[in-house]
Write an enzyme that holds these catalytic residues in place. Structure first.
Site, mmCIF file in Angstrom:
data_model
loop_
_atom_site.group_PDB
_atom_site.id
_atom_site.type_symbol
_atom_site.label_atom_id
_atom_site.label_comp_id
_atom_site.label_asym_id
_atom_site.label_seq_id
_atom_site.Cartn_x
_atom_site.Cartn_y
_atom_site.Cartn_z
ATOM 1 N N THR A 1 2.441 -13.567 -20.789
ATOM 2 C CA THR A 1 1.628 -12.947 -20.164
ATOM 3 C C THR A 1 1.918 -13.469 -18.774
ATOM 4 O OG1 THR A 1 -0.250 -12.852 -21.806
ATOM 5 C CG2 THR A 1 -0.808 -12.615 -19.419
ATOM 6 N N THR B 1 -9.527 -11.442 -24.510
ATOM 7 C CA THR B 1 -10.711 -12.213 -24.420
ATOM 8 C C THR B 1 -11.872 -11.850 -23.600
ATOM 9 O OG1 THR B 1 -9.735 -13.314 -22.508
ATOM 10 C CG2 THR B 1 -9.105 -14.457 -24.666
ATOM 11 N N LYS C 1 1.406 -20.708 -15.762
ATOM 12 C CA LYS C 1 0.854 -20.507 -14.445
ATOM 13 C C LYS C 1 2.088 -21.023 -13.270
ATOM 14 C CE LYS C 1 -2.954 -18.350 -15.009
ATOM 15 N NZ LYS C 1 -3.341 -16.917 -14.407
ATOM 16 N N PHE D 1 -14.247 -12.278 -17.125
ATOM 17 C CA PHE D 1 -15.399 -12.857 -16.658
ATOM 18 C C PHE D 1 -15.297 -12.721 -15.170
ATOM 19 C CE2 PHE D 1 -16.404 -17.340 -14.939
ATOM 20 C CZ PHE D 1 -17.529 -16.827 -14.274
ATOM 21 N N TYR E 1 -0.396 -22.567 -20.921
ATOM 22 C CA TYR E 1 -0.890 -22.184 -19.832
ATOM 23 C C TYR E 1 -0.663 -22.865 -18.619
ATOM 24 C CZ TYR E 1 -5.211 -20.626 -17.122
ATOM 25 O OH TYR E 1 -5.901 -20.219 -16.228
#
Ligand code: UDP
Length: 345
Positions: free
Chosen positions: A115, A53, A172, A29, A168
Site C-alpha cells: 500500500t 479498516t 512509510k 478516521f 508500516y
C-alpha cells in the site's frame, strides 16, 4: 467544537468547475474529517477507500453531499478508468490510504508495505499526469523508537527494519523516498506530513489505539488495558487540528522538499492519559497491565517548529476538551463499542 488552525483559501474552481480533490483513505478516521473540510471549503471530493479498516458509517454524512463521490478501491491495484477519466479535473491528491493501527497493519504486513510503496506510486503517477499537487501522510513512526527528543524532521530515526512494525514504518519511509524522488525530478509537486498520534470522533472502536481502547473499555465497564507500566509517553492531537494542518501544508507555497511534523507537542505518559479517561468515565474501574508490544516506542513528541514557521499552524484544542468530545462521540455513536477491541502483538 470549532475548527482550528489557519486554512489557506484557494480559488475553489478550475476551468469553471469545482476543483476536484482526491482523497485516498477518505473513509477512515482522519480521511473522513478531511473530506468534510474539503467539501466545506468548496472542493469536489473523490474518495477512494478499500474499506479494510475504515467504517462505512464514516461515509454517511459525506454521501449526502452532491459534490462527494466514493469508489471502493485498493490503491495497490492500478487505478481504474473511472478515476483516470477525471485526471484533467484533479487538482489535489491526499494519500491517507493505509491501515495505521499496529494490530491492524500487522495482520497483513505484505499488503501494508505494498500500500505504501505500490499504492503511493500509483497516486504519484496520477499526480504527474494531472499536474496535481500530492500530499503523503507519513508518520512519526519513521522516527522509530527515537533517541532524540522531541523529534525534529531532520532526525533520521531509529527504526528496526526486521521487527513487526517494519512493514508500516519502513513502508512509510519508502513512500517518502518515492514522493521526494518525484519532486526532485520535477514530476509532481509533493508535500509530506509526518502525523503524530491523533484522536477524535470517527475512530474505529476496534482500532486497538490507546484512546479508543480505554474509552470503549470504560464505556463497557471492562478492565482498562495498559501495555507495559504506562510510563511510555505520547503526544495526542485532536483530529480537527490535524486536518487544519494537512490542508495548510497542502496549500503552502514552498518547494515541498522537506517533511513537516504535524502533531500536538503536549507530551504525557499513557498513565496520565488513563487518569483523564477515568475522570470522564467516573466510578471505579479495574486497570490491568499487559506486556509492552515489540518495538513500542518509549517516548514520542513532535517538534513542530517547522509547521509553525512554514504554515503558521499549531494545535488549538486542549486534551481535556478533545477527550470529552471523543468520549461523548463514542458514547452516542457506538454505544457499547465493539466487543473485541484490537490487541497488539
Ligand atoms: N497502549 C496501551 N493500551 C492499549 C493500547 C495501547 O497502553 O489498550 C499503549 C501502546 O503500547 C503505546 C501507547 O499506548 O505505548 C500508544 O499506542 P497507540 O496504539 O495508540 O499508538 P502508537 O503505538 O502507534 O503510538
Amino acid at each position: 467544537m470549532k475548527d482550528t488552525g489557519r486554512i489557506t483559501t484557494l480559488p475553489p474552481r478550475r476551468g469553471g468547475r469545482r476543483r476536484l480533490s482526491l482523497v485516498a483513505g477518505g473513509a477512515g478516521f482522519i480521511g473522513s474529517h478531511l473530506c468534510r473540510a474539503l467539501l466545506d471549503r468548496g472542493d469536489s471530493v473523490l474518495c477512494l477507500d478499500n474499506m479494510q479498516t475504515s467504517r462505512a458509517s464514516n461515509l454517511l454524512g459525506l454521501q449526502s453531499d452532491p459534490n462527494f463521490s466514493f469508489l471502493r478501491w485498493d490503491i495497490v491495484d492500478p487505478l481504474p478508468p473511472e478515476v483516470l477519466a477525471k485526471t484533467p479535473r484533479i487538482g489535489r491528491i491526499y494519500n491517507l490510504a493505509c491501515a495505521a493501527s499496529p494490530p491492524l497493519y500487522q495482520r497483513d504486513p505484505e499488503h501494508t508495505m505494498l500500500t505504501n510503496v505500490v499504492g503511493t506510486n500509483h497516486l504519484l503517477h496520477l499526480a504527474e499526469e494531472a499536474g496535481a499537487r500530492f500530499l503523503l501522510t507519513s508518520t512519526s513512526e519513521v522516527y522509530g523508537d527515537p533517541d532524540i527528543h522531541p523529534q525534529p524532521e531532520d532526525y533520521r530515526g531509529n527504526v528496526n527494519c526486521t521487527g513487526p512494525r517494519a512493514c508500516y514504518d519502513e513502508g512509510k519511509r519508502a513512500a517518502e523516498a518515492l514522493a521526494f524522488d518525484y519532486a526532485r525530478a520535477g514530476r509532481a509537486e509533493v508535500r509530506v506530513a509526518r502525523i503524530f498520534n491523533t484522536y477524535g470522533p470517527n475512530m474505529d472502536p476496534a482500532d486497538g489505539r490507546v484512546v479508543s481502547n480505554l474509552i470503549c473499555q470504560a464505556l463497557r465497564g471492562d478492565e482498562l488495558t495498559i501495555y507495559g507500566d504506562g510510563s511510555q509517553t505520547r503526544s495526542f492531537c485532536y483530529v480537527s487540528d490535524l486536518v487544519a494542518g494537512l490542508m495548510a501544508l497542502m496549500e503552502a507555497e514552498f518547494d515541498g522538499m522537506e517533511p513537516v511534523n504535524l502533531g500536538n507537542p503536549v507530551e504525557m505518559t499513557v498513565n496520565e492519559l488513563l487518569e483523564q479517561i477515568l475522570g470522564l468515565a467516573g466510578g471505579r474501574m479495574r486497570v490491568v497491565n499487559h506486556p509492552l508490544p515489540v518495538d513500542d516506542p518509549r517516548r514520542r513528541k513532535p517538534d513542530i517548529s517547522r509547521a509553525q514557521e512554514l504554515l503558521g499552524w499549531q494545535p488549538r484544542v486542549p486534551l481535556s476538551e478533545g477527550l470529552a468530545a471523543t468520549y461523548a462521540w463514542f458514547e452516542a455513536e457506538v454505544g457499547t463499542c465493539a466487543s473485541e477491541v484490537g490487541q497488539v502483538r
